[in-house]
Design an enzyme around this catalytic site. Structure first.
Site, PDB file in Angstrom:
ATOM      1  N   ASP A 147      17.734  57.511   8.100  1.00 47.55           N
ATOM      2  CA  ASP A 147      17.000  57.411   9.240  1.00 47.55           C
ATOM      3  C   ASP A 147      17.902  58.150  10.209  1.00 47.55           C
ATOM      4  O   ASP A 147      17.350  58.505  11.536  1.00 47.55           O
ATOM      5  CB  ASP A 147      16.651  56.262   9.851  1.00 47.55           C
ATOM      6  N   ASP A 199      20.668  58.321  11.803  1.00 41.73           N
ATOM      7  CA  ASP A 199      21.500  57.806  13.024  1.00 41.73           C
ATOM      8  C   ASP A 199      23.002  57.878  12.824  1.00 41.73           C
ATOM      9  O   ASP A 199      23.718  57.404  13.472  1.00 41.73           O
ATOM     10  CB  ASP A 199      20.947  56.241  13.356  1.00 41.73           C
ATOM     11  N   SER A 233      17.590  52.579   6.955  1.00 35.63           N
ATOM     12  CA  SER A 233      18.714  53.329   7.198  1.00 35.63           C
ATOM     13  C   SER A 233      19.197  54.024   5.636  1.00 35.63           C
ATOM     14  O   SER A 233      18.688  54.706   5.356  1.00 35.63           O
ATOM     15  CB  SER A 233      19.502  52.464   7.814  1.00 35.63           C
TER      16      SER A 233
END
Length: 450
Positions: free
Chosen positions: A244, A246, A102
């Site tokens: 990533d 998100d 992440s």
């Protein structure tokens, strides 16, 4: 929190804490759990990854583990985490794996597992995988000959995901000039295509990953580059994603940050006005700013609070049928379109509100007052992290701070789910007071838990 899986999958320094051996074991154990639930069929698992150098290595290790137990593997290549969550359903696979750490630096990596319905693996299945690996409660079967799993590569994963994003709006964003910071991560493969296709004029930065520059002084954890880019290029607004993709944080035309709380507030209010806010509720975590809670009161929105972690936000949303939720950090979930946080989808939804209202992002975001907030991350030892809940001196320091703040603020001290950190957060109307109290409590935490 489990022994391998934290609040957001397994994570650690690649090749040191998150080794190839552990990744292979996770693949084997996950395949074994899938075989038990796949009613005798050969399990099918797809794997996506972000741009960090260790992702290729871990992809190979997980694939080997899955195949050794008889699961077939489809490699998606570099994609955002929400692409895995979407495509596992779209392709009708039994599970999806995302290799990413992440927002963390390149030396870290992680493994997130999604079920066939696109939701992250529940605690009970993560516990089963941990027991197979750590306690050896059962040994994964060994596939022989034709039973060994096969590996194939998808040529259409990114395009299929982009089509999904484009279907989330029927608006054209022609006439808007926007900046995109891709964090040299997964959104580098999709963001420019998505927003250009929607009609926006795009200025893209940090979209040249080299394996080590992911999140390095860029993206949603280092918003300064995007702020400068927006102002220097006279953009209407800008979006920063994490490694990533998100997460999404926005910047208005003046260069001011619009964080996850304000993005949720803007979208939730508009959804309510359109009659699309299920049960007139929004779900956030206890870390959200006090201003968000007051915004909800003023606008007739029910505010549900969960513990920190987008998985807990999602669980609450799913259980109660709510339509929007997320975190201050920029994880925002629109349950009509996605089963996890999706930075690019969040940007599309926010742009749709801007277009539909004809107002600027600054005008919309300024409706929510931000209370001063101090967040101090204290690095602790693994042993200290485990002792946090039982340390009486830390509890006493927190109580003293609460008494000092009274009704004018709050303090929240918690252990990070993904790092060896204790996070000390204070909010209140007096920035000097909360800064002083935060430093006092942090000093106690450091003394007791290092």
């Amino acid at each position: 929190m489990g022994r391998i899986f934290g609040t957001d999958g397994a994570r650690g320094v690649a090749n040191s804490e998150l080794t190839c051996e552990l990744a292979m074991q996770i693949g084997r154990a996950a395949a074994m759990v899938l075989i038990e639930t796949s009613h005798g069929k050969r399990p099918k698992v797809l794997i996506g990854k972000d741009t960090r150098a260790s992702s290729d290595m871990l992809e190979s290790a997980i694939s080997a583990g899955l195949c050794s137990v008889g699961a077939d593997v489809l490699l998606l290549g570099v994609v955002p985490t929400p692409a895995v969550a979407y495509l596992v359903r779209e392709y009708e696979y039994d599970a999806g794996v995302m290799i990413s750490a992440s927002h963390n630096p390149c030396e870290y990596n992680g493994i997130k597992i999604f079920q066939s319905n696109g939701y992250k693996l529940p605690d009970e299945l993560e516990n089963e995988i941990e027991q197979i690996i750590l306690d050896e409660v059962d040994r994964p079967p060994v596939a022989i000959g034709g039973e060994v799993g096969r590996v194939s590569r998808s040529q259409n994963a990114v395009n299929d995901y982009i089509e999904h994003l484009l279907s989330a709006t029927n608006m054209s964003f022609s006439g808007y000039k926007i900046a995109l910071d891709c964090a040299n991560g997964s959104s580098s493969v999709s963001a420019e295509q998505v927003f250009t296709h929607l009609g926006a004029e795009c200025i893209v930065i940090n979209s040249e990953p080299d394996g080590v520059n992911i999140n390095k002084n860029c993206g949603s954890t280092h918003i300064e580059q995007l702020q400068k880019c927006v102002v220097d290029n006279n953009c209407d607004f800008g979006f920063a994603f994490d490694g990533d993709a998100d997460r999404m944080l926005a910047v208005d035309h003046t260069g001011a940050l619009v964080d996850g709380d304000r993005c949720i507030a803007v979208c939730a209010k508009h959804m309510k006005q359109l009659g699309k806010l299920n049960k007139n509720a929004a779900v956030v975590t206890v870390m959200s700013n006090m201003g968000f809670f007051k915004f909800c009161e003023e606008n007739g929105i029910v505010c549900e609070k969960t513990k920190v972690g987008d998985r807990y936000v999602l669980e609450n949303m799913h259980a109660n049928g709510y339509s929007i939720g997320g975190e201050q950090s920029g994880h925002i979930i629109f349950l009509q379109y996605a089963t996890t946080g999706d930075g690019q989808l969040s940007a599309i939804q926010l742009m749709s509100v801007i277009k539909d209202t004809g107002r600027t992002l600054k005008e919309l975001a300024d409706e929510m007052k931000i209370y001063p907030q101090v967040l101090i991350n204290v690095t602790v030892s693994n042993y200290g992290k485990a002792r946090f809940d039982t340390d009486k001196e830390i509890k006493n320091a927190i109580k003293m701070a609460e008494k000092e703040l009274g009704d004018d603020g709050r303090i929240l001290v918690r252990v990070s789910g993904t790092e060896t950190l204790v996070r000390v957060m204070l909010e209140g109307s007096d920035i000097d007071k909360i800064q002083e109290l935060g430093e006092t409590v942090s000093a106690v935490v450091k003394e007791r838990l290092v």
